[in-house]
Design a protein around this motif. Structure first.
Motif, PDB file in Angstrom:
ATOM      1  N   ASP A   1     -12.061 -47.483  26.321  1.00 15.87           N
ATOM      2  CA  ASP A   1     -12.559 -48.897  26.400  1.00 15.87           C
ATOM      3  C   ASP A   1     -13.394 -49.293  27.203  1.00 15.87           C
ATOM      4  O   ASP A   1     -14.239 -50.187  27.275  1.00 15.87           O
ATOM      5  CB  ASP A   1     -11.178 -49.824  26.354  1.00 15.87           C
TER       6      ASP A   1
ATOM      7  N   ARG B   1     -20.270 -51.522  33.380  1.00 18.97           N
ATOM      8  CA  ARG B   1     -19.283 -50.377  32.824  1.00 18.97           C
ATOM      9  C   ARG B   1     -19.696 -49.139  33.615  1.00 18.97           C
ATOM     10  O   ARG B   1     -20.661 -49.072  34.150  1.00 18.97           O
ATOM     11  CB  ARG B   1     -19.441 -50.116  31.433  1.00 18.97           C
TER      12      ARG B   1
ATOM     13  N   GLU C   1     -25.428 -45.670  23.669  1.00 13.61           N
ATOM     14  CA  GLU C   1     -24.207 -46.190  22.998  1.00 13.61           C
ATOM     15  C   GLU C   1     -22.954 -46.034  23.796  1.00 13.61           C
ATOM     16  O   GLU C   1     -22.016 -46.826  23.567  1.00 13.61           O
ATOM     17  CB  GLU C   1     -23.892 -45.029  21.874  1.00 13.61           C
TER      18      GLU C   1
ATOM     19  N   GLU D   1     -23.040 -52.553  24.647  1.00 15.96           N
ATOM     20  CA  GLU D   1     -22.218 -53.103  23.315  1.00 15.96           C
ATOM     21  C   GLU D   1     -23.123 -53.835  22.518  1.00 15.96           C
ATOM     22  O   GLU D   1     -24.224 -54.277  22.952  1.00 15.96           O
ATOM     23  CB  GLU D   1     -21.327 -54.017  23.857  1.00 15.96           C
ATOM     24  N   GLU D   2     -23.033 -53.788  21.118  1.00 10.32           N
ATOM     25  CA  GLU D   2     -24.080 -53.973  20.126  1.00 10.32           C
ATOM     26  C   GLU D   2     -24.286 -55.359  20.365  1.00 10.32           C
ATOM     27  O   GLU D   2     -25.484 -55.926  20.426  1.00 10.32           O
ATOM     28  CB  GLU D   2     -23.458 -53.517  18.800  1.00 10.32           C
ATOM     29  N   ASP D   3     -23.433 -56.275  20.412  1.00 15.71           N
ATOM     30  CA  ASP D   3     -23.727 -57.671  20.310  1.00 15.71           C
ATOM     31  C   ASP D   3     -24.390 -58.170  21.797  1.00 15.71           C
ATOM     32  O   ASP D   3     -25.155 -58.960  21.643  1.00 15.71           O
ATOM     33  CB  ASP D   3     -22.300 -58.584  20.226  1.00 15.71           C
ATOM     34  N   GLU D   4     -24.234 -57.251  22.850  1.00 16.04           N
ATOM     35  CA  GLU D   4     -24.699 -57.698  23.964  1.00 16.04           C
ATOM     36  C   GLU D   4     -26.183 -57.492  23.911  1.00 16.04           C
ATOM     37  O   GLU D   4     -27.069 -58.154  24.330  1.00 16.04           O
ATOM     38  CB  GLU D   4     -24.216 -57.189  25.187  1.00 16.04           C
TER      39      GLU D   4
ATOM     40  N   GLY E   1     -17.230 -48.516  26.261  1.00 16.08           N
ATOM     41  CA  GLY E   1     -17.737 -49.151  24.882  1.00 16.08           C
ATOM     42  C   GLY E   1     -17.140 -48.380  23.462  1.00 16.08           C
ATOM     43  O   GLY E   1     -16.370 -47.505  23.797  1.00 16.08           O
ATOM     44  N   SER E   2     -17.466 -48.862  22.431  1.00 12.82           N
ATOM     45  CA  SER E   2     -16.817 -48.513  21.135  1.00 12.82           C
ATOM     46  C   SER E   2     -17.596 -47.997  20.288  1.00 12.82           C
ATOM     47  O   SER E   2     -17.277 -47.500  19.103  1.00 12.82           O
ATOM     48  CB  SER E   2     -16.014 -49.742  20.636  1.00 12.82           C
ATOM     49  N   ARG E   3     -18.944 -47.580  20.427  1.00 10.95           N
ATOM     50  CA  ARG E   3     -19.761 -47.397  19.535  1.00 10.95           C
ATOM     51  C   ARG E   3     -19.824 -45.670  19.266  1.00 10.95           C
ATOM     52  O   ARG E   3     -20.097 -45.118  18.192  1.00 10.95           O
ATOM     53  CB  ARG E   3     -21.214 -47.363  19.692  1.00 10.95           C
TER      54      ARG E   3
END
Length: 290
Positions: free
Chosen positions: A213, A4, A125, A129-132, A216-218
């Motif tokens: 986007d 990103r 943040e 991404e949290e899942d990554e 990231g989305s946090r």
């Protein structure tokens, strides 16, 4: 991990090693490791016995590569999934030379790193991404290590996020570690409104941007617009977000311009400060309630 681009304004640093806007990618170096002090540094055997190196060796190797202006060796110390790979391999990257510095203190602050620990790091943040990050921590060992670097009469302290890659420790990210309260409003001060639009024209929330986007989305984002008819003279305008950790500035001609800022998704405080002849004045302080 998807790469990103971190969107920020000129003047925002990512650590003591990366100075200025990340689109410039200039890096501050370390230059003297003869006898570094390592108070609080754990014994070598306390690290993962399966690793071929230890985290402190990687930190020294990373810093020494800066000193030697050796971009190839610098990249070798960085984790393949780290956004630092892009920073250091970008064609516009330029390593800044520095006369002298020393690593004064190294201390492991977190061994069993969680995603919540990672989010306390500056810019994490917006970049991850949290899942990554969760998958990375499930598969690899990780440490948060506090490093104090002295340069002439100044001292910088950052938290290094190190993660194993196979059998070797690598640098994943470097940034200040922020204290995020459970209730963001605990850190808020009384609002100050620039009613006359002397500096701040408006603040735009709920941005419908492609770049939102991309990063990231946090976190949430906003734009702070500055007036084109200022009623206050200022050499520099600074904008901070108390919880989200944004810290940006515009020097010189700041009128009729704007900054894209990041906000903590649970609530935040935007502070706009002007600096004129070294004197600071907060001209606008606004609470963001999602």
């Amino acid at each position: 991990m998807q790469r990103r681009t971190y969107l920020t304004a000129a003047g925002t640093g990512v650590s003591a090693l990366l100075a200025g806007c990340v689109s410039n990618f200039s890096a501050t170096l370390n230059d003297n490791f003869d006898n570094p002090q390592t108070e609080g540094e754990p014994d070598e055997e306390s690290y993962d016995n399966e690793s071929e190196n230890d985290p402190v060796d990687v930190i020294d190797a990373h810093l020494t590569a800066h000193v030697d202006q050796d971009e190839k060796r610098l990249v070798e110390t960085v984790h393949d999934e780290s956004p630092l790979q892009e920073l250091f391999t970008d064609d516009e990257a330029e390593l800044e030379e520095i006369d002298s510095a020393e690593r004064r203190r190294t201390e492991t602050v977190t061994r069993d790193v969680s995603t919540a620990d990672v989010w306390t790091l500056e810019h994490a943040e917006a970049l991850f991404e949290e899942d990554e990050i969760s998958d990375l921590l499930d598969d690899e060992n990780a440490r948060l290590i506090e490093v104090e670097i002295g340069q002439s009469e100044t001292t910088e302290e950052d938290t290094w996020f190190l993660v194993t890659e196979g059998a070797e420790w690598k640098v994943f990210w470097i940034g200040n570690q922020r204290e995020i309260p459970d209730d963001p409003e605990e850190a808020f001060e009384d609002e100050i409104t620039d009613d006359e639009n002397a500096v701040v024209e408006t603040i735009e929330y709920d941005l419908d941007l492609d770049e939102k986007d991309e990063v990231g989305s946090r976190q949430d984002y906003a734009r702070v617009y500055f007036t084109d008819t200022p009623e206050i003279d200022a050499d520099r305008v600074e904008v901070e977000t108390t919880i989200g950790g944004y810290d940006g500035q515009i020097e010189g001609s700041w009128t009729d311009s704007w900054l894209l800022i990041n906000l903590h998704s649970d609530g935040d405080q935007i502070v706009v400060t002007i600096i004129e002849d070294g004197a600071e004045e907060v001209v606008h302080r606004e609470h963001y309630e999602p």
